[in-house]
Design a protein around this motif. Sequence first.
Motif, PDB file in Angstrom:
ATOM      1  N   LEU A  34      11.476  16.845  10.029  1.00 47.62           N
ATOM      2  CA  LEU A  34      12.037  16.497  11.332  1.00 47.62           C
ATOM      3  C   LEU A  34      13.338  17.238  11.605  1.00 47.62           C
ATOM      4  O   LEU A  34      13.643  17.567  12.754  1.00 47.62           O
ATOM      5  N   LEU A  46      -1.182  19.325  17.819  1.00 52.76           N
ATOM      6  CA  LEU A  46       0.143  18.798  17.488  1.00 52.76           C
ATOM      7  C   LEU A  46       0.340  18.698  15.977  1.00 52.76           C
ATOM      8  O   LEU A  46       1.479  18.651  15.506  1.00 52.76           O
ATOM      9  N   GLU A  61      12.135  20.612  12.888  1.00 56.01           N
ATOM     10  CA  GLU A  61      11.330  20.655  14.105  1.00 56.01           C
ATOM     11  C   GLU A  61      11.977  19.982  15.314  1.00 56.01           C
ATOM     12  O   GLU A  61      11.668  20.331  16.447  1.00 56.01           O
ATOM     13  N   MET A  62      12.887  19.037  15.097  1.00 54.93           N
ATOM     14  CA  MET A  62      13.347  18.226  16.213  1.00 54.93           C
ATOM     15  C   MET A  62      14.776  18.514  16.662  1.00 54.93           C
ATOM     16  O   MET A  62      15.240  17.951  17.638  1.00 54.93           O
ATOM     17  N   ARG A  81       2.473  21.528  14.503  1.00 57.45           N
ATOM     18  CA  ARG A  81       3.841  21.753  14.994  1.00 57.45           C
ATOM     19  C   ARG A  81       4.848  21.801  13.857  1.00 57.45           C
ATOM     20  O   ARG A  81       5.858  22.479  13.931  1.00 57.45           O
ATOM     21  N   PHE A  82       4.573  21.049  12.791  1.00 59.75           N
ATOM     22  CA  PHE A  82       5.461  21.042  11.637  1.00 59.75           C
ATOM     23  C   PHE A  82       5.028  22.123  10.663  1.00 59.75           C
ATOM     24  O   PHE A  82       3.872  22.203  10.286  1.00 59.75           O
ATOM     25  N   TYR A 131       4.471  14.342  18.852  1.00 53.40           N
ATOM     26  CA  TYR A 131       4.441  14.458  17.396  1.00 53.40           C
ATOM     27  C   TYR A 131       3.431  13.456  16.846  1.00 53.40           C
ATOM     28  O   TYR A 131       3.354  12.333  17.329  1.00 53.40           O
ATOM     29  N   GLN A 133       3.807  20.093   7.293  1.00 53.82           N
ATOM     30  CA  GLN A 133       3.195  18.774   7.446  1.00 53.82           C
ATOM     31  C   GLN A 133       2.643  18.299   6.111  1.00 53.82           C
ATOM     32  O   GLN A 133       2.354  19.095   5.218  1.00 53.82           O
TER      33      GLN A 133
END
Length: 342
Positions: A159, A35, A162-163, A38-39, A97, A42
């Motif tokens: 965010l 996880l 990614e979101m 995922r970004f 996340y 990061q």
Amino acid sequence: MSLKIFDTESDKVIESFVGAGKTTYGYALEKLLPLTTRFDAQRKLQDRKFYKRLQRDIVKGCLMPPITIAFVDKSGVNLSDRRQFEEFVNSNIDSGYILDGLQRLNTLLSASEIEGFDAKRPLHLNVIISPSQDKLLYRMITLNNGQKPMTPRHQVEILTQEMFNFTGLTNVTVQTEKERSEKIVRGAFNLSDISNAYLAFLTNNVNNENNKIVNEKMDEILVGRVLDTDISDGSVQFEDVLDLLDRLCESAEIRRWFKVNNNLIGFCVAIKKTYPLISDVDLEGFEKSTKIFEEAFDAINASKVNLGKYRRQLSREFFEKYDVLADKTSEELTEYFAEITS
């Protein structure tokens, strides 16, 4: 191997369910470590020697400090029951996340390569299940505040990318700086512009950039603005704003207007107050109102003011009082702008 939840409670500030649980180092390496990638951007890993002590202690059998993982669940299901909470987390673990613990998970990985590492040792967790990205970002900023390698602005941009499901939009395309360097999509919005608009939405403030203030102090101010926002007022989410923006951008003229980032920033702050009203405006009416706005704005003496700042402020003013200002002629709106900027 799974994740166990032994207590749940509600967070009344972000209207989310929070659980305390534990798993094993082995499960963390298998399910939680992936996880962290995922970004795209990061928070940069610290130098490994910084976590050398923790790495050695893990092998010796220490309990690593808890990490925080989070999920967005818009189903509205009551997850106050511990068993339902646990079932949700284990079923959706691949969609989680890492809000706090990126460094520790990577330290755990390096520790696992050392002889004597015990993958069955327990790892304690905090788990947040939030109904929206906005509330989750609020909590993410409170958790990461003070960790200098990742600024609040950087967190918002991560965010934002990614979101939010930009691929589900019809008339709006969003590109990162990296994507634009490879191939520019004509008419696409810059991710940085969307994230700046999101930051304005979250802070309820159109002036989140100030070259007169050093970056470190500005970061503190931004965190304060986010934390001062009434996050419990969830009547309008940024996802709703994106959907409205997508509908309006069916008009090429409106899309061009929104691609001026200062226009978009002002709009995204104002829309929290006037979303129901503007949602009902047809494309022709909205396009007409932006043209009147531009005619009035062009009357401002560019040599006397900071046009970028005034565009943000007047865009917010215009859409916050859309029910009154949209019906004015360009001359009337010019006079109104002159009065509030004098």
